[in-house]
Write a protein that holds these residues in place. Structure first.
Motif, short mmCIF file in Angstrom:
data_model
loop_
_atom_site.label_atom_id
_atom_site.label_comp_id
_atom_site.label_asym_id
_atom_site.label_seq_id
_atom_site.Cartn_x
_atom_site.Cartn_y
_atom_site.Cartn_z
N HIS A 428 -8.84 26.00 -11.83
CA HIS A 428 -8.36 26.98 -12.81
C HIS A 428 -6.88 27.29 -12.68
O HIS A 428 -6.45 28.41 -12.86
N THR A 430 -2.64 25.38 -11.80
CA THR A 430 -1.73 24.61 -10.94
C THR A 430 -1.39 25.49 -9.75
O THR A 430 -1.06 26.66 -9.92
N VAL A 608 -0.61 31.41 -14.37
CA VAL A 608 -0.53 31.49 -15.84
C VAL A 608 0.78 30.91 -16.36
O VAL A 608 0.82 30.36 -17.45
N1 C2G Z 1 -5.83 34.58 -15.18
C1 C2G Z 1 -6.05 35.48 -16.19
N2 C2G Z 1 -5.42 36.68 -16.18
C2 C2G Z 1 -4.54 37.00 -15.20
C3 C2G Z 1 -4.30 36.10 -14.17
C4 C2G Z 1 -4.97 34.88 -14.19
O1 C2G Z 1 -6.84 35.19 -17.11
N3 C2G Z 1 -3.93 38.17 -15.20
C5 C2G Z 1 -6.53 33.26 -15.23
C6 C2G Z 1 -5.58 32.16 -15.67
O2 C2G Z 1 -6.29 31.19 -16.39
C7 C2G Z 1 -5.07 31.60 -14.38
C8 C2G Z 1 -6.32 31.68 -13.53
O3 C2G Z 1 -6.96 32.89 -13.93
O4 C2G Z 1 -4.57 30.30 -14.52
C9 C2G Z 1 -6.05 31.70 -12.06
O5 C2G Z 1 -5.33 32.85 -11.74
P1 C2G Z 1 -4.17 32.94 -10.63
O6 C2G Z 1 -3.46 34.24 -10.89
O7 C2G Z 1 -3.32 31.75 -10.62
O8 C2G Z 1 -4.94 33.16 -9.26
P2 C2G Z 1 -6.16 32.46 -8.54
O9 C2G Z 1 -7.45 32.79 -9.22
O10 C2G Z 1 -6.01 32.85 -7.12
O11 C2G Z 1 -5.93 30.91 -8.68
O12 C2G Z 1 -4.71 26.64 -8.11
C10 C2G Z 1 -4.61 27.89 -8.70
C11 C2G Z 1 -4.92 28.95 -7.70
O13 C2G Z 1 -6.14 28.78 -7.18
C12 C2G Z 1 -4.76 30.34 -8.21
#
Ligand code: C2G
Length: 711
Positions: A428, A430, A608
């Motif tokens: 989910h 990069t 994001v």
């Molecule tokens: N996301 C969202 N709303 C936010 C933050 C994130 O909907 N305020 C969704 C986005 O699709 C994002 C994903 O959750 O790409 C992952 O969120 P991150 O903030 O990047 O954190 P994490 O879940 O720890 O994943 O390889 C990626 C990492 O594993 C990060």
């Protein structure tokens, strides 16, 4: 004490040995310190180490095991005190200082400090000059001292009589016993001196501990025999007995089972039974062993196991679900059943959603079922008429029988997939923040680094396919997940929407759904979560640092702000008093739709921004806690400030200033933006879903083509 020798035996851990050596060189003390590196068997690293560390004494021996290596090390050592350091461990930062200080106070012949796993570095920084932390005491020996000599500094004289014989196991016991037989007291220091590197996954190599098998039991019996014969002191004999009994209680049965031959098992069992017979014990388990009847002993174990599992089953009702799951796995697999789940069932979104939409249109022959944590809204039900509740009866049935799993997060290990199920892990985002096995420290609730990494590794071994959004992520996913199966470097299906036709129509449709006035521009604030701000396992809080009052006062005429919290944030945002300006869109299903309608993104360390960049619209990085996040909590894979295509701001008024002049200010980031797009966003073009599904359903893709050609 005039000088110290640190003896480091090296066998198959050459790459880590440098850290061990360096940890000794980094100690600054007033007396001479010698490092003796003993290569236990031929190694291509010898010249390397000799060249890198010319002051080390290097010894080479044929492979004889760690005990022989240490004994040879002692013979070559010139120090009058000796420390044994394993080559995959390190000395804690102030270890030698601690030993010397304790020696000055106690004149101890053996000084024993504390051991800590290396990941627990914080502990090492206890202030040593503060007497609250630095105690030492005269301690009597006990049987526990026979289990490890890690953290010991020993007067060399006491090691001159180390018995010479070959053994793979219990090197520590042999050394400790030799020392104990000559002493009555030791000094112990309440300060960490030794950092142990625990291996969390097979990728880290196997420790001696993991290599133990039934021969360990014959060795303990042999060593116990020799040492008992040598020992005249009654007290030491008592330690030996307790040490032996404790080992057999803890490991005996498991090690007995690590043998493929029944004859060997019975033989080793009898050796141990013979020893145990001479040591009375209250433990029923040891009594059963000492009867000498292997059949009776096995009966006893079965009875204990049954009793224990009945007790746990009663305590943990969740077992029911697992039992159902296992039961359903006995039914035939359904070849056309595909399961989808996004963010543990919290939404209808992300890569699984994009793949679902594609399959729904192109493969009507498949049965597509969504997993949700709660009953979804009517709108979602309309889009996904087939759905099940997570952990329900039908859920276990579907999980057990589906041919395909398409999920974007890890699954509990208890739900191990069956061999025939094809598991597509879409992941989910990069990675920017260090992830999985690449994390140094783990600050999340209810786990620690070792457990977390072990889990992560084992879960990732279940994935048959993993989607990678760009070439950059490939290598990271391999190291962070220990992933070794098929990587689909296709780009992200979830971004197909960002390349959709008729975006204007879609945008106004989404705005209407959210009740956002058509004439306002939109700022989307989508931060990530903080590992250390947990409420409970899997639930986090978020303190909003953006000042909504200020933002509304200065931007309210032209903009609205959408607050989008990460799915792990459990609390609702307080937007009272800001109605019509601030919108809490945290529960809105798919963030891609929010990207589409936003004119500006404010984020922080969330992935994001890798997705939003596809729209080539301005981004602001509100990084009020950058130092803490980057250094303590996670660490990044690249230089954040250098790479991200927007300003890093720490105060609300800076954010507002920037937004007020967004058109002119963002020009300065154009070049950086272009570089960013090239590095992270070159694969997506609106057809990533197709590319993924062509890999997953090659035969169906083929048959569609054939059908067309026969028409
Ligand atoms: N996301 C969202 N709303 C936010 C933050 C994130 O909907 N305020 C969704 C986005 O699709 C994002 C994903 O959750 O790409 C992952 O969120 P991150 O903030 O990047 O954190 P994490 O879940 O720890 O994943 O390889 C990626 C990492 O594993 C990060």
């Amino acid at each position: 004490m005039n000088s110290i020798s640190v003896i480091i035996p090296v066998y198959q851990t050459e790459s880590q040995a440098k850290a061990a050596i360096q940890s000794v060189l980094d100690q600054h003390v007033s007396i001479p310190v010698e490092i003796v590196v003993v290569f236990d068997g031929p190694s291509s690293y010898v010249d390397d180490i000799r060249a890198l560390y010319p002051t080390c004494t290097i010894i080479e021996q044929s492979h004889q095991g760690v005990y022989a290596a240490r004994r040879n090390g002692v013979q070559a050592a010139s120090g009058d005190y000796v420390i044994f350091l394993d080559s995959d461990d390190i000395l804690a930062p102030r270890a030698l200082y601690t030993y010397i200080k304790a020696y000055e106070k106690s004149r101890g012949e053996v000084i024993i400090g504390k051991i800590s796993p290396v990941y627990n570095k914080k502990k090492w920084l206890m202030p040593i000059d503060d007497d609250r932390y630095f105690f030492y005491s005269r301690t009597k020996f006990n049987s526990r001292h026979l289990t490890t000599i890690h953290g010991w500094m020993i007067k060399k004289e006491l090691l001159q009589t180390l018995p010479s014989f070959e053994t793979t196991w219990f090197a520590d016991t042999l050394i400790a016993h030799t020392v104990i037989s000559q002493l009555t007291n030791i000094t112990s220091v309440n300060y960490i001196v030794y950092g142990r590197n625990s291996r969390s996954t097979p990728l880290d190599g196997q420790s001696l501990f993991q290599l133990r098998d039934i021969t360990t039991l014959s060795d303990i019996s042999r060593i116990y025999g020799i040492l008992s014969a040598e020992t005249k002191d009654e007290e030491v004999q008592k330690f030996l007995n307790t040490w032996y009994k404790r080992f057999i209680s803890k490991r005996g049965r498991t090690l007995l089972e690590r043998s493929s031959s029944n004859t060997q098992q019975a033989e080793v069992f009898n050796h141990v039974a013979y020893d145990l017979k001479r040591m009375p014990s209250k433990s029923k388990y040891l009594q059963a062993w000492s009867t000498g009847s292997y059949a009776m002993f096995k009966l006893y174990i079965t009875a204990v196991k049954t009793k224990r599992s009945l007790r746990t089953a009663r305590r943990k009702k969740i077992k029911n679900g697992l039992m159902l799951y296992r039961l359903f796995q006995k039914m035939p697999i359904k070849d056309n059943l595909v399961l989808f789940e996004s963010f543990l069932g919290r939404s209808y979104s992300d890569n699984p959603k994009a793949l679902y939409l594609h399959l729904k249109e192109k493969h009507p022959e498949l049965e597509l079922v969504w997993i949700f944590a709660q009953e979804p809204s009517d709108e979602v039900k309309e889009a996904c008429p087939n759905w099940v509740l997570r952990n329900s009866f039908t859920y276990y049935q579907y999980m057990a029988r589906a041919k395909y799993w398409i999920f974007n997060t890890r699954q509990p290990l208890s739900l191990k997939k069956r061999e025939e199920t094809i598991y597509l892990q879409t992941w989910h985002g990069t990675p920017l923040k260090r992830l999985g096995l690449d994390m140094e420290d783990v600050h999340m609730a209810g786990t620690n680094a070792i457990r977390y990494k072990k889990n992560f590794y084992n879960q990732a071994q279940e994935w048959n396919y993993l989607i990678s959004p760009n070439a950059y992520s490939n290598e990271i996913f391999k190291s962070a997940f220990g992933f070794q199966n098929t990587m689909l470097e296709t780009g992200y299906p979830r971004n197909d929407l960002l390349y959709a036709d008729n975006q204007a129509g879609l945008i106004s449709e989404i705005k209407t759904r959210l009740n956002i006035p058509a004439d306002k521009k939109i700022v989307l604030y989508a931060p990530t979560w903080r590992d250390d701000e947990f409420i409970a396992r899997g639930k986090y809080r978020f303190d909003l640092q953006l000042n909504l009052n200020e933002m509304q006062a200065r931007l309210g005429d032209e903009y609205v702000v959408l607050l989008r919290m990460h799915y792990l944030i459990a609390q609702n945002m307080d937007i009272s008093g800001h109605e019509g300006f601030a919108y809490d869109v945290s529960s809105y299903g798919d963030i891609a739709e929010l990207y589409l309608i936003s004119d500006i993104l404010i984020t922080d360390y969330s992935s994001v921004f890798f997705d939003y960049a596809h729209l080539q619209r301005p981004m602001i990085f509100f990084t009020y806690d950058l130092e803490k996040y980057a250094s303590t909590l996670r660490g990044f894979y690249f230089d954040f400030e250098e790479v991200v295509p927007g300003p890093l701001l720490k105060e609300t008024d800076q954010v507002i200033d920037y937004i007020e002049q967004i058109d002119t200010k963002s020009v300065a980031y154009q070049e950086k933006y272009d570089r960013f797009l090239e590095r992270f966003c070159s694969l997506d073009d609106g057809t990533a879903s197709e590319r993924v599904l062509a890999e997953l359903f090659p035969s169906t893709a083929q048959s569609t083509v054939e059908d067309e050609s026969t028409e």
